[in-house]
Design a protein around this motif. Structure first.
Motif, PDB file in Angstrom:
ATOM      1  N   UNK A   1       0.702  -1.045  -0.084  1.00  0.00           N
ATOM      2  CA  UNK A   1       0.082  -0.126   0.052  1.00  0.00           C
ATOM      3  C   UNK A   1       0.766   1.092  -0.028  1.00  0.00           C
ATOM      4  N   UNK A   2       0.242   2.270  -0.337  1.00  0.00           N
ATOM      5  CA  UNK A   2       0.994   3.689  -0.449  1.00  0.00           C
ATOM      6  C   UNK A   2      -0.085   4.701   0.234  1.00  0.00           C
ATOM      7  N   UNK A   3       0.581   5.568   1.130  1.00  0.00           N
ATOM      8  CA  UNK A   3      -0.040   6.596   1.748  1.00  0.00           C
ATOM      9  C   UNK A   3       0.940   7.866   2.145  1.00  0.00           C
ATOM     10  N   UNK A   4       0.237   8.932   1.615  1.00  0.00           N
ATOM     11  CA  UNK A   4       1.381  10.002   1.752  1.00  0.00           C
ATOM     12  C   UNK A   4       0.725  11.362   2.197  1.00  0.00           C
TER      13      UNK A   4
ATOM     14  N   UNK B   1       4.086   1.301   2.485  1.00  0.00           N
ATOM     15  CA  UNK B   1       5.074   2.551   1.979  1.00  0.00           C
ATOM     16  C   UNK B   1       4.363   3.924   2.459  1.00  0.00           C
ATOM     17  N   UNK B   2       4.801   4.423   3.650  1.00  0.00           N
ATOM     18  CA  UNK B   2       4.320   5.446   4.183  1.00  0.00           C
ATOM     19  C   UNK B   2       5.233   6.691   4.248  1.00  0.00           C
ATOM     20  N   UNK B   3       4.755   7.643   3.409  1.00  0.00           N
ATOM     21  CA  UNK B   3       5.529   8.700   2.842  1.00  0.00           C
ATOM     22  C   UNK B   3       5.327  10.154   3.779  1.00  0.00           C
ATOM     23  N   UNK B   4       6.442  10.695   4.137  1.00  0.00           N
ATOM     24  CA  UNK B   4       6.190  12.038   4.670  1.00  0.00           C
ATOM     25  C   UNK B   4       7.436  12.785   4.581  1.00  0.00           C
ATOM     26  N   UNK B   5       7.023  14.021   4.989  1.00  0.00           N
ATOM     27  CA  UNK B   5       8.119  15.158   4.850  1.00  0.00           C
ATOM     28  C   UNK B   5       8.974  15.297   5.650  1.00  0.00           C
TER      29      UNK B   5
END
Lengths: 318, 360
Positions: free
Chosen positions: B99-102, B179-183
């Motif tokens: 999964x993808x989350x951002x 896959x958990x994206x963040x700044x």
């Protein structure tokens, strides 16, 4: 009511493998209010998940698990700690379905015991129900009887919407009939808890036993009040309250939370919008006084609702 | 649908390339190592596809900027220009159940999972054909069938959601990971710390990907974070962490592949700090007072599209004509996307109350 809640949780966990519980001290300890005592041994740590003291993560992770197909029942040890998770509840759990155009569902239940009157001081005694009910997208319910508690918790777990399930801690001791067989109570329907013809009392949760006691006192003086238990604050079902009001033409709203901008304010506004011609007297509100709850026993009690305040309000509108 | 292409069978993994560069070394690298991270093992057609995806994101964002100036896009608009290699390289590494989350800078991730350009542009224009029906806007794209759970606009708010999505996969016993994206800015909020801690305690299948673009809005990382090295934050949660050259799509691909492999081997949550740079402002109308022109110029030399372009030409015998043909094809696709969005209707005013609750 404690047993009713516990039974509801157990039955739903046995019925649906995707239902699990998570929260602080719900497992090995058995729940700070003992609602989940025995669950850890019965269901194991996969389905009975002790969490760190991390309300933001509890709120958010429960919402995320719900989005991805599970039915979490996340417990905040008290509703006061749910403030820490406010963003997760309001900005995420309650928004994803709408914001993503119905593509995401978030069938999470947040259980949260709350309420005042137990000498826990200002930060541990809130009845902030109305705050959660302010926002669209979150169902907010708070039952007052064991029967309603069990039937509504089962409905909450089966609902595809996020539900804030608020339990007044004082009501855990409340006793009442609960059928052996399975039943559900809808999440969006009020209920008449007492028949009467003189004044309509609209209330819910801890306000119900307080109002019932007041009703008994009033009855001895020949005053018969009709009591409508809202059960759900969002959505708000005022059909029974309006029907009753059109009969009695007088109303008192009883809530344990602060009166300012409270549930009473909303109900009074709606009654005058929908039944202005039936109004015979100004509607009174009985609510928590506008001060933080103090520790000292009598001082705290003086700020809370009680049967005498309700009796006085009813006599004022008569 | 021109933006998707099935991921090719994963090439064989070799031992990681020599010594891992530090974040500081990556930041100050004079020249990108075009072959960094075992690029030689990646089939040419995958590289070509990644190039195409990165160009698509770049041109999509440029088009957004134009549409914004024309007043067709409202609200906030955060462009992904400069960071394309991260979404493309890492999403290329994901498996069928991942999964993808951002956060809110989410256009690149949407396109990299394969969302069509037309509906994404339509969402930005608030049209009913948008991926979120015009209810979400730039910051709230989603594509659930492609397991993209959205962009989220409260910094850090989606981080525990990522943990929860991972929990559901673990609970169901699948091999899926998140896959958990963040700044970089989100590493300073409580959500980040609570979620990393919870993920480690529960051994959740999640890869935290910090896209360190050097600034949280206009505040440089070292002015906001106790440590400018994001990886050191992961060590506080006993989590394996690696620094990635976010300008190298190959490095991103390999490090993400390795991280996912460790997750699936039961080694628990993984942490990747991807060093990158946002070429444009934080959002539209950013006066850019917080950084020098020289700094921007230096990073533009490291343009991730330039890095892959050089690799394709120098090592894959790719001709400029081939690349130009891809660019042209993307231009055509973008023109069609804008046309689609322009011509789509806005949501009906009678739909305001739709989707508040599932059960009405």
């Amino acid at each position: 009511m404690r047993q009713a809640l516990s039974d509801a949780l157990r039955e739903e966990m046995l019925r649906d493998e995707n239902v699990f519980i998570m929260g602080e001290e719900i497992g090995v300890w058995g729940g700070t209010y003992a609602v989940t005592r025995g669950f850890y041994d019965e269901f194991g740590e996969r389905r009975v998940r002790d969490t760190p003291i991390s309300e933001m993560a509890i709120g958010g992770a429960a919402a995320g698990a719900a989005m991805n197909g599970l039915r979490p029942v996340a417990e905040f040890m008290t509703i006061n700690f749910a403030f820490v998770a406010f963003d997760a509840i309001i900005n995420h759990a309650a928004k994803v379905h709408y914001m993503f155009n119905g593509n995401i569902k978030c069938p999470v239940v947040f259980r949260a015991p709350g309420g005042g009157g137990r000498q826990l001081g200002a930060t541990h005694s809130h009845t902030p129900d109305v705050i959660f009910a302010h926002f669209p997208g979150l169902r907010v319910v708070s039952p007052a009887t064991p029967y309603d508690a069990k039937g509504m918790l089962k409905s909450a777990i089966r609902s595809d919407d996020p539900v804030m399930f608020i339990e007044h801690a004082t009501l855990y001791q409340e006793r009442g009939e609960v059928p052996e067989e399975e039943y559900l109570v809808p999440l969006d329907k009020s209920d008449k808890k007492r028949d009467g013809s003189d004044v309509t009392i609209v209330t819910y949760a801890q306000g119900l036993p307080v109002s019932m006691e007041a009703a008994d006192k009033l009855s001895k003086e020949g005053i018969e009040v009709e009591i409508i238990d809202l059960r759900s604050l969002q959505p708000l079902d005022l059909s029974l309250a309006l029907e009753s009001f059109k009969k009695t033409n007088k109303a008192v709203v009883v809530e344990e939370g602060h009166g300012t901008y409270g549930i009473g304010a909303e109900i009074v506004a709606q009654i005058q919008e929908h039944a202005f011609d039936y109004l015979d007297a100004p509607i009174k509100r009985v609510a928590q006084k506008q001060a933080p709850l103090p520790y000292a026993r009598e001082l705290e009690q003086s700020a809370l609702i009680n049967p005498d305040r309700v009796v006085a309000a009813v006599k004022e509108v008569l | 649908m021109a933006t998707t292409k099935k991921k090719k069978a994963a090439p064989k993994t070799k031992k990681a390339a020599s010594k891992e560069l530090t974040a500081e070394e990556i930041r100050h690298a004079d020249e990108r190592e075009v072959g960094v991270g075992r690029a030689g093992d990646i089939p040419r057609e995958n590289l070509m596809d990644w190039y195409r995806q990165m160009v698509l994101i770049r041109k999509f964002e440029q088009s957004c900027s134009e549409q914004y100036q024309l007043g067709k896009i409202g609200g906030f608009l955060h462009l992904y220009i400069g960071q394309e290699a991260i979404a493309v390289g890492s999403i290329a590494a994901r498996g069928a159940n991942d999964h993808v989350i951002t956060a809110y800078r989410d256009h690149g991730h949407a396109l990299a999972v394969g969302s069509e350009t037309g509906p994404v542009m339509a969402e930005l224009m608030g049209k009913v054909t948008g991926v979120s029906g015009g209810r979400g806007g730039s910051m709230h794209l989603c594509d659930v069938p492609r397991r993209f759970w959205g962009g989220y606009a409260v910094v850090g708010g989606h981080v525990p959601l990522g943990a929860g999505i991972a929990l559901a996969e673990q609970y169901k016993g699948t091999d899926g990971a998140v896959l958990c994206y963040m700044g970089d800015g989100s590493t300073n909020i409580g959500y980040f710390h609570e979620s990393l801690n919870l993920a480690k305690v529960w051994n959740l299948p999640v890869v935290w990907i910090v896209e360190n673009n050097q600034y949280g809005m206009g505040t440089a990382v070292d002015r906001a974070s106790a440590t400018p090295e994001m990886v050191t934050k992961a060590s506080g949660y006993d989590m394996e962490a690696h620094v990635v050259d976010g300008m190298s799509v190959c490095d991103v691909y390999w490090k993400t592949t390795d991280a996912l492999k460790r997750v699936r081997a039961g080694e628990g949550p993984q942490f990747l700090e991807m060093i990158t740079y946002r070429f444009e402002g934080h959002s539209m109308g950013d006066p850019l007072r917080y950084r020098s022109k020289e700094e921007v110029v230096k990073w533009r030399d490291d343009d991730p599209i330039g890095v892959i372009e050089r690799r394709l030409i120098e090592q894959e015998n790719c001709t400029q004509e081939e690349l130009d043909a891809i660019d042209d094809q993307v231009e055509v696709e973008m023109a069609a996307a804008v046309k689609f969005a322009d011509e789509s209707p806005e949501p009906g005013l009678d739909t305001l109350y739709d989707h508040i609750f599932v059960e009405n």
